[in-house]
Write a protein that holds these residues in place. Structure first.
Motif, mmCIF file in Angstrom:
data_model
loop_
_atom_site.group_PDB
_atom_site.id
_atom_site.type_symbol
_atom_site.label_atom_id
_atom_site.label_comp_id
_atom_site.label_asym_id
_atom_site.label_seq_id
_atom_site.Cartn_x
_atom_site.Cartn_y
_atom_site.Cartn_z
ATOM 1 N N LEU A 221 0.824 -1.195 0.000
ATOM 2 C CA LEU A 221 0.000 0.000 0.000
ATOM 3 C C LEU A 221 0.865 1.255 0.000
ATOM 4 N N PRO A 222 0.387 2.327 -0.599
ATOM 5 C CA PRO A 222 1.200 3.546 -0.711
ATOM 6 C C PRO A 222 1.342 4.267 0.629
ATOM 7 N N ASP A 223 2.398 5.048 0.725
ATOM 8 C CA ASP A 223 2.672 5.836 1.928
ATOM 9 C C ASP A 223 1.934 7.172 1.803
ATOM 10 N N ILE A 224 0.722 7.223 2.305
ATOM 11 C CA ILE A 224 -0.113 8.426 2.218
ATOM 12 C C ILE A 224 -0.055 9.147 3.564
ATOM 13 N N ALA A 225 0.571 10.299 3.572
ATOM 14 C CA ALA A 225 0.771 11.022 4.833
ATOM 15 C C ALA A 225 -0.535 11.594 5.388
ATOM 16 N N ASP A 226 -1.374 12.123 4.499
ATOM 17 C CA ASP A 226 -2.631 12.729 4.934
ATOM 18 C C ASP A 226 -3.581 11.642 5.435
ATOM 19 N N GLU A 227 -4.025 11.753 6.664
ATOM 20 C CA GLU A 227 -4.826 10.700 7.275
ATOM 21 C C GLU A 227 -6.167 10.528 6.579
ATOM 22 N N LYS A 228 -6.817 11.625 6.194
ATOM 23 C CA LYS A 228 -8.116 11.529 5.526
ATOM 24 C C LYS A 228 -7.988 10.867 4.161
ATOM 25 N N LYS A 229 -6.933 11.245 3.433
ATOM 26 C CA LYS A 229 -6.716 10.632 2.118
ATOM 27 C C LYS A 229 -6.370 9.151 2.271
ATOM 28 N N ARG A 230 -5.597 8.822 3.307
ATOM 29 C CA ARG A 230 -5.252 7.419 3.538
ATOM 30 C C ARG A 230 -6.496 6.605 3.882
ATOM 31 N N GLU A 231 -7.361 7.151 4.708
ATOM 32 C CA GLU A 231 -8.590 6.466 5.066
ATOM 33 C C GLU A 231 -9.491 6.281 3.852
ATOM 34 N N PHE A 233 -8.477 6.007 0.752
ATOM 35 C CA PHE A 233 -7.879 4.956 -0.081
ATOM 36 C C PHE A 233 -8.165 3.584 0.516
ATOM 37 N N PHE A 234 -7.977 3.427 1.822
ATOM 38 C CA PHE A 234 -8.234 2.147 2.473
ATOM 39 C C PHE A 234 -9.693 1.723 2.288
ATOM 40 N N THR A 235 -10.605 2.686 2.386
ATOM 41 C CA THR A 235 -12.022 2.379 2.219
ATOM 42 C C THR A 235 -12.311 1.891 0.806
ATOM 43 N N LYS A 236 -11.703 2.559 -0.169
ATOM 44 C CA LYS A 236 -11.858 2.149 -1.571
ATOM 45 C C LYS A 236 -11.297 0.746 -1.781
ATOM 46 N N LEU A 237 -10.138 0.490 -1.177
ATOM 47 C CA LEU A 237 -9.504 -0.817 -1.310
ATOM 48 C C LEU A 237 -10.362 -1.910 -0.676
ATOM 49 N N HIS A 259 0.395 2.812 10.154
ATOM 50 C CA HIS A 259 -0.758 2.778 9.248
ATOM 51 C C HIS A 259 -1.608 1.525 9.446
ATOM 52 N N VAL A 260 -1.032 0.513 10.107
ATOM 53 C CA VAL A 260 -1.720 -0.771 10.248
ATOM 54 C C VAL A 260 -3.045 -0.658 11.015
ATOM 55 N N PRO A 261 -3.085 0.033 12.175
ATOM 56 C CA PRO A 261 -4.336 0.073 12.951
ATOM 57 C C PRO A 261 -5.547 0.576 12.171
ATOM 58 N N MET A 262 -5.327 1.538 11.265
ATOM 59 C CA MET A 262 -6.459 2.070 10.499
ATOM 60 C C MET A 262 -7.071 0.994 9.616
ATOM 61 N N LEU A 263 -6.222 0.220 8.949
ATOM 62 C CA LEU A 263 -6.742 -0.836 8.080
ATOM 63 C C LEU A 263 -7.361 -1.965 8.902
ATOM 64 N N ARG A 264 -6.754 -2.293 10.033
ATOM 65 C CA ARG A 264 -7.303 -3.350 10.886
ATOM 66 C C ARG A 264 -8.643 -2.940 11.501
#
Length: 336
Positions: A221-231, A233-237, A259-264
């Motif tokens: 997964l990409p290194d997305i610094a912005d938390e909202k953008k990362r969330e 992306f994870f939601t889309k994935l 970044h792991v806890p957000m996806l988990r």
């Protein structure tokens, strides 16, 4: 001699093929083959020296150099009974060592538990993260395909490693700004070889389709610094993986441990982990399913420590067969 000895190699290879899982029996068979080879070499040497001695004797007699009064033989330094006892001791010691070695080795079993992970497909010979690289990796017998994923703006998730096309296409265009026409036309294969000029950036759905029901998938997964953008992306994935019903055969590699806890949180049951670029010397604070560690730093104690936490260990960053064999013998769960 060369022709006779050449036959032992195919015999040894056939024995290894048939008895690969029985180390004790295999070592015994190979030892017997070695002894036979030595015996034949000694026999050939003895016959050769005997003929050479006969030739020398004939030459001496023709030259009338032989004497009718041969010199007296000196007394042996070691008496015959002592020599026989020494030979018996050597034979018995050899049999004892052979028996103990066979008993110990025969208790070992070769368990092929390690998973072979093709990083970006067969990227050593083919352009990385392309259909041709992934297809050839399957043909080579890989268990899992590891690819990089990124999202193109608000569009679909693509299999691509970089933020732009500079490295693989000599094009500074950023992936996030690429249009449908750009994705369809940018050649990402010619940098490896001109014959791959038709290779284009595949979508995640394409790669999932290539995996089918036979192969596993590892997504970096990409290194997305912005938390909202990362969330986002994870939601889309998550939506895409759920739709494809491939979560049970997929591992998710986060760019950073934090970044792991957000996806988990989105999918607690998913196999999530991270690629450790630093040496691990204690408990892994982040709850993960696996870690990827440079092979050169994977010692037995470290692997046991990670396993004791219920975490898989994958070795990476090596193409050296000796290092690969070493980390697998220490208990690594796979090679990347």
């Amino acid at each position: 001699v060369a022709l006779l000895n050449a036959g032992w190699f195919p015999l040894a290879m056939k024995a290894s093929e048939l008895l690969g899982a029985r180390l004790g029996l295999l070592s015994l068979v190979l030892s017997v083959l070695v002894l036979f080879a030595i015996a034949i070499a000694v026999l050939i040497g003895f016959i050769s020296l005997t003929f050479l001695t006969l030739i020398h004797v004939r030459l001496f007699r023709r030259a009338e150099l032989d004497s009718d009064d041969p010199p007296e033989s000196p007394d042996p330094i070691v008496s015959l009974p002592v020599r026989r006892a020494l030979v018996a001791i050597v034979i018995l010691t050899g049999l004892l060592i052979t028996g103990l070695s066979y008993r110990w080795l025969d208790q070992l079993r070769i368990v092929d538990h390690a998973q072979v992970i093709a990083h970006r497909g067969a990227s050593d010979e083919y352009p990385e993260n392309t259909v041709v690289a992934i297809t050839f990796a399957f043909e080579r017998g890989t268990d899992i395909i590891a690819v990089d994923v990124r999202q193109r703006g608000d569009h679909e998730i693509l299999v691509f490693a970089d933020e732009d096309f500079t490295r693989v296409a000599n094009n500074p265009l950023k992936l996030i700004d690429a249009t449908d026409d750009d994705i369809a036309n940018i050649d990402i294969g010619s940098w490896k070889h001109p014959r791959y000029e038709e290779e284009r950036v595949p979508t995640l759905d394409q790669v999932i389709g290539l995996c089918g029901d036979r192969f596993g998938l590892m997504l970096h997964l990409p290194d997305i610094a912005d938390e909202k953008k990362r969330e986002a992306f994870f939601t889309k994935l998550v939506e895409q993986i759920d739709t494809a019903s491939i979560a049970t055969r997929t591992r998710f590699v986060c760019a950073r441990p934090e970044h792991v806890p957000m996806l988990r949180q989105l999918r607690p049951g998913w196999k999530t982990g991270f690629w450790s670029r630093e040496e691990i010397d204690g408990p892994i604070g982040t709850p993960v399913s696996f870690v990827i560690v440079p092979a050169v730093s994977l010692k037995t104690d470290l692997i046991n420590n990670i396993h004791s936490q219920g975490i898989e260990v994958f070795a990476a960053d090596t193409m050296d067969p000796i290092i690969m064999s070493a980390v697998l013998s220490r208990g690594a769960d796979g090679l990347l």
